[in-house]
Design a protein around this motif. Sequence first.
Motif, PDB file in Angstrom:
ATOM      1  N   ALA A 204       0.691  -1.190   0.036  1.00 56.18           N
ATOM      2  CA  ALA A 204       0.153  -0.057   0.035  1.00 56.18           C
ATOM      3  C   ALA A 204       0.913   1.219  -0.077  1.00 56.18           C
ATOM      4  CB  ALA A 204      -0.861   0.045   1.207  1.00 56.18           C
ATOM      5  N   ASP A 205       0.512   2.217  -0.682  1.00 54.21           N
ATOM      6  CA  ASP A 205       1.136   3.566  -0.893  1.00 54.21           C
ATOM      7  C   ASP A 205       0.685   4.439   0.295  1.00 54.21           C
ATOM      8  OD1 ASP A 205      -0.850   5.797  -1.670  1.00 54.21           O
ATOM      9  OD2 ASP A 205      -1.369   3.990  -2.970  1.00 54.21           O
ATOM     10  N   PRO A 206       1.311   5.595   0.604  1.00 51.86           N
ATOM     11  CA  PRO A 206       0.882   6.306   1.778  1.00 51.86           C
ATOM     12  C   PRO A 206      -0.448   6.958   1.989  1.00 51.86           C
ATOM     13  CG  PRO A 206       3.280   6.898   1.169  1.00 51.86           C
ATOM     14  CD  PRO A 206       2.663   6.138  -0.030  1.00 51.86           C
ATOM     15  N   TYR A 207      -0.945   7.175   0.875  1.00 50.82           N
ATOM     16  CA  TYR A 207      -2.342   7.590   0.693  1.00 50.82           C
ATOM     17  C   TYR A 207      -3.136   6.276   1.384  1.00 50.82           C
ATOM     18  CZ  TYR A 207      -1.148  12.057  -1.307  1.00 50.82           C
ATOM     19  OH  TYR A 207      -0.739  13.144  -1.431  1.00 50.82           O
ATOM     20  N   ARG A 208      -3.006   5.154   0.703  1.00 52.18           N
ATOM     21  CA  ARG A 208      -3.744   4.206   0.876  1.00 52.18           C
ATOM     22  C   ARG A 208      -3.739   3.800   2.626  1.00 52.18           C
ATOM     23  NH1 ARG A 208      -7.479   0.633  -2.237  1.00 52.18           N
ATOM     24  NH2 ARG A 208      -7.878  -1.149  -0.986  1.00 52.18           N
ATOM     25  N   VAL A 209      -2.487   3.829   3.034  1.00 49.91           N
ATOM     26  CA  VAL A 209      -1.978   3.316   4.494  1.00 49.91           C
ATOM     27  C   VAL A 209      -3.017   4.257   5.296  1.00 49.91           C
ATOM     28  CG1 VAL A 209      -0.536   3.660   6.367  1.00 49.91           C
ATOM     29  CG2 VAL A 209       0.081   2.686   4.119  1.00 49.91           C
ATOM     30  N   LEU A 210      -3.150   5.653   4.995  1.00 52.63           N
ATOM     31  CA  LEU A 210      -4.147   6.391   5.622  1.00 52.63           C
ATOM     32  C   LEU A 210      -5.571   6.646   5.521  1.00 52.63           C
ATOM     33  CD1 LEU A 210      -1.624   9.359   5.857  1.00 52.63           C
ATOM     34  CD2 LEU A 210      -1.961   7.979   7.799  1.00 52.63           C
ATOM     35  N   GLY A 211      -5.848   5.783   4.388  1.00 60.19           N
ATOM     36  CA  GLY A 211      -7.275   5.491   3.982  1.00 60.19           C
ATOM     37  C   GLY A 211      -7.880   6.865   3.464  1.00 60.19           C
TER      38      GLY A 211
ATOM     39  N   GLU B  25       4.855  11.559   4.636  1.00 61.73           N
ATOM     40  CA  GLU B  25       4.964  11.695   3.354  1.00 61.73           C
ATOM     41  C   GLU B  25       3.864  12.347   2.500  1.00 61.73           C
ATOM     42  OE1 GLU B  25       5.857   7.847   1.612  1.00 61.73           O
ATOM     43  OE2 GLU B  25       7.483   7.438   2.850  1.00 61.73           O
ATOM     44  N   VAL B  26       2.752  12.109   3.049  1.00 59.87           N
ATOM     45  CA  VAL B  26       1.541  12.636   2.595  1.00 59.87           C
ATOM     46  C   VAL B  26       1.480  14.155   2.599  1.00 59.87           C
ATOM     47  CG1 VAL B  26      -0.870  12.662   2.747  1.00 59.87           C
ATOM     48  CG2 VAL B  26       0.140  10.418   2.443  1.00 59.87           C
ATOM     49  N   SER B  27       1.866  14.341   3.984  1.00 60.33           N
ATOM     50  CA  SER B  27       1.887  15.881   4.538  1.00 60.33           C
ATOM     51  C   SER B  27       3.019  16.616   3.516  1.00 60.33           C
ATOM     52  CB  SER B  27       2.307  16.035   5.738  1.00 60.33           C
ATOM     53  OG  SER B  27       2.545  17.366   6.308  1.00 60.33           O
ATOM     54  N   ALA B  28       4.058  16.216   3.373  1.00 64.64           N
ATOM     55  CA  ALA B  28       4.911  16.913   2.267  1.00 64.64           C
ATOM     56  C   ALA B  28       4.512  16.784   0.981  1.00 64.64           C
ATOM     57  CB  ALA B  28       6.491  16.147   2.524  1.00 64.64           C
ATOM     58  N   ASP B  29       3.856  15.849   0.512  1.00 64.43           N
ATOM     59  CA  ASP B  29       3.490  15.690  -0.982  1.00 64.43           C
ATOM     60  C   ASP B  29       1.969  16.913  -1.035  1.00 64.43           C
ATOM     61  OD1 ASP B  29       3.104  14.567  -3.134  1.00 64.43           O
ATOM     62  OD2 ASP B  29       1.596  13.114  -2.694  1.00 64.43           O
ATOM     63  N   ILE B  30       1.436  16.900   0.041  1.00 67.32           N
ATOM     64  CA  ILE B  30       0.165  17.989  -0.040  1.00 67.32           C
ATOM     65  C   ILE B  30       0.763  19.262  -0.005  1.00 67.32           C
ATOM     66  CG2 ILE B  30      -1.799  18.707   1.002  1.00 67.32           C
ATOM     67  CD1 ILE B  30      -2.467  15.912   1.882  1.00 67.32           C
ATOM     68  N   SER B  31       1.836  19.622   0.900  1.00 67.49           N
ATOM     69  CA  SER B  31       2.519  20.953   1.000  1.00 67.49           C
ATOM     70  C   SER B  31       3.186  21.373  -0.174  1.00 67.49           C
ATOM     71  CB  SER B  31       3.420  21.072   2.187  1.00 67.49           C
ATOM     72  OG  SER B  31       2.749  20.590   3.282  1.00 67.49           O
ATOM     73  N   ASP B  32       3.496  20.548  -1.042  1.00 70.33           N
ATOM     74  CA  ASP B  32       4.180  20.674  -2.432  1.00 70.33           C
ATOM     75  C   ASP B  32       3.244  20.867  -3.602  1.00 70.33           C
ATOM     76  OD1 ASP B  32       5.922  21.125  -4.615  1.00 70.33           O
ATOM     77  OD2 ASP B  32       7.220  19.426  -4.355  1.00 70.33           O
TER      78      ASP B  32
ATOM     79  N   HIS C  46      -2.417  13.954  -6.256  1.00 69.39           N
ATOM     80  CA  HIS C  46      -3.928  13.635  -6.953  1.00 69.39           C
ATOM     81  C   HIS C  46      -3.931  12.384  -7.322  1.00 69.39           C
ATOM     82  CE1 HIS C  46      -4.648  17.831  -7.184  1.00 69.39           C
ATOM     83  NE2 HIS C  46      -3.454  18.133  -7.536  1.00 69.39           N
ATOM     84  N   VAL C  47      -3.071  11.539  -6.632  1.00 68.04           N
ATOM     85  CA  VAL C  47      -3.042   9.841  -7.048  1.00 68.04           C
ATOM     86  C   VAL C  47      -4.099   9.392  -6.203  1.00 68.04           C
ATOM     87  CG1 VAL C  47      -1.645   7.826  -7.067  1.00 68.04           C
ATOM     88  CG2 VAL C  47      -0.583   9.916  -7.877  1.00 68.04           C
ATOM     89  N   PRO C  48      -5.031   8.714  -6.650  1.00 67.22           N
ATOM     90  CA  PRO C  48      -5.845   7.924  -5.860  1.00 67.22           C
ATOM     91  C   PRO C  48      -5.138   6.984  -4.986  1.00 67.22           C
ATOM     92  CG  PRO C  48      -6.575   7.764  -8.081  1.00 67.22           C
ATOM     93  CD  PRO C  48      -5.312   8.215  -8.015  1.00 67.22           C
ATOM     94  N   ALA C  49      -6.034   6.677  -3.702  1.00 67.79           N
ATOM     95  CA  ALA C  49      -5.537   5.788  -2.711  1.00 67.79           C
ATOM     96  C   ALA C  49      -5.300   4.231  -3.474  1.00 67.79           C
ATOM     97  CB  ALA C  49      -6.153   5.610  -1.511  1.00 67.79           C
ATOM     98  N   GLY C  50      -4.312   3.624  -2.973  1.00 67.72           N
ATOM     99  CA  GLY C  50      -4.246   2.174  -3.633  1.00 67.72           C
ATOM    100  C   GLY C  50      -3.157   2.215  -4.761  1.00 67.72           C
ATOM    101  N   LEU C  51      -2.721   3.539  -5.466  1.00 64.91           N
ATOM    102  CA  LEU C  51      -1.813   3.455  -6.522  1.00 64.91           C
ATOM    103  C   LEU C  51      -0.638   4.099  -5.940  1.00 64.91           C
ATOM    104  CD1 LEU C  51      -4.206   4.659  -9.366  1.00 64.91           C
ATOM    105  CD2 LEU C  51      -3.558   2.191  -8.778  1.00 64.91           C
ATOM    106  N   GLY C  52       0.685   3.771  -6.575  1.00 66.52           N
ATOM    107  CA  GLY C  52       1.778   4.237  -6.155  1.00 66.52           C
ATOM    108  C   GLY C  52       2.878   3.167  -5.697  1.00 66.52           C
ATOM    109  N   SER C  53       3.895   3.818  -5.291  1.00 63.62           N
ATOM    110  CA  SER C  53       5.008   2.983  -4.883  1.00 63.62           C
ATOM    111  C   SER C  53       4.616   1.972  -3.802  1.00 63.62           C
ATOM    112  CB  SER C  53       6.178   3.665  -4.459  1.00 63.62           C
ATOM    113  OG  SER C  53       5.957   4.422  -3.069  1.00 63.62           O
ATOM    114  N   LYS C  54       5.413   0.909  -3.725  1.00 64.14           N
ATOM    115  CA  LYS C  54       5.262  -0.216  -2.833  1.00 64.14           C
ATOM    116  C   LYS C  54       5.977   0.194  -1.474  1.00 64.14           C
ATOM    117  CE  LYS C  54       4.166  -4.035  -5.955  1.00 64.14           C
ATOM    118  NZ  LYS C  54       4.948  -5.416  -6.351  1.00 64.14           N
ATOM    119  N   ALA C  55       5.418  -0.059  -0.410  1.00 63.33           N
ATOM    120  CA  ALA C  55       6.014   0.077   1.059  1.00 63.33           C
ATOM    121  C   ALA C  55       7.196  -1.352   1.354  1.00 63.33           C
ATOM    122  CB  ALA C  55       4.906   0.638   1.877  1.00 63.33           C
ATOM    123  N   PRO C  56       8.088  -0.865   1.697  1.00 61.90           N
ATOM    124  CA  PRO C  56       8.824  -1.977   2.343  1.00 61.90           C
ATOM    125  C   PRO C  56       8.521  -2.529   3.630  1.00 61.90           C
ATOM    126  CG  PRO C  56       9.920   0.301   2.535  1.00 61.90           C
ATOM    127  CD  PRO C  56       8.772   0.499   2.033  1.00 61.90           C
TER     128      PRO C  56
END
Length: 208
Positions: A77-84, A127-134, A141-151
């Motif tokens: 799950a990517d950071p957005y998915r982790v936070l729902g 990660e999400v906080s920094a992402d939204i701030s930039d 604008h990437v939907p939750a569930g898409l993106g890089s894999k978390a280690p």
Amino acid sequence: MSGARGIDLALDLARMPALAHSIEAAPIPTDIFEVMRIAAGAPEVCQLAAQATGQRPAVLIEAARFYLQQVLLRPDADPYRVLGLPAGASRELARRHMRCLLQWLHPDVNRDWDSAYAHRVLTAWREVSADISDPSNSHSHVPAGLGSKAPLESGARRMPWIEKSQLKMKIQPKHVLMPVIRRGGIGVAAAALLMAVVVIAVYAAQSG
């Protein structure tokens, strides 16, 4: 986003854990925050859910936690998915979800193995906080569930109230062990050569 009630989906998954693989990429329910609050044991939300489902609060809490582990906290799950979070979520919503998840996962209140997810939630929040701030970062604008894999650790999925996870012994990589073996082999060879020289010298002395 799914229109189904999150707690109903959680109860379905608790009854049939084999459904876990089929819901990994499923849309996040619109009331996922309610599921988070149930997982955190919020009394008023648990009571309302108990009246709506006919299930005891303890059952609802365990079902909600298992559901969140499988849908939000899975290894890829990517950071957005982790936070729902939905696409375009605000920083305030991200903070709200993060705090609610930590009410369940923080080691100060959770002594069980699933408190290990707390670090992952905090990392996702940063990660999400920094992402939204930039604004220039397209990941906002990437939907939750898409993106890089978390280690994070992978492996067989477990029902948290049935089986505890076990620590696994780590095997040293070959590239770490080989120099030690080589050094050990040289030391043994040198000792054997020295012993042979001593034996020959003693034998020569006795023969003379």
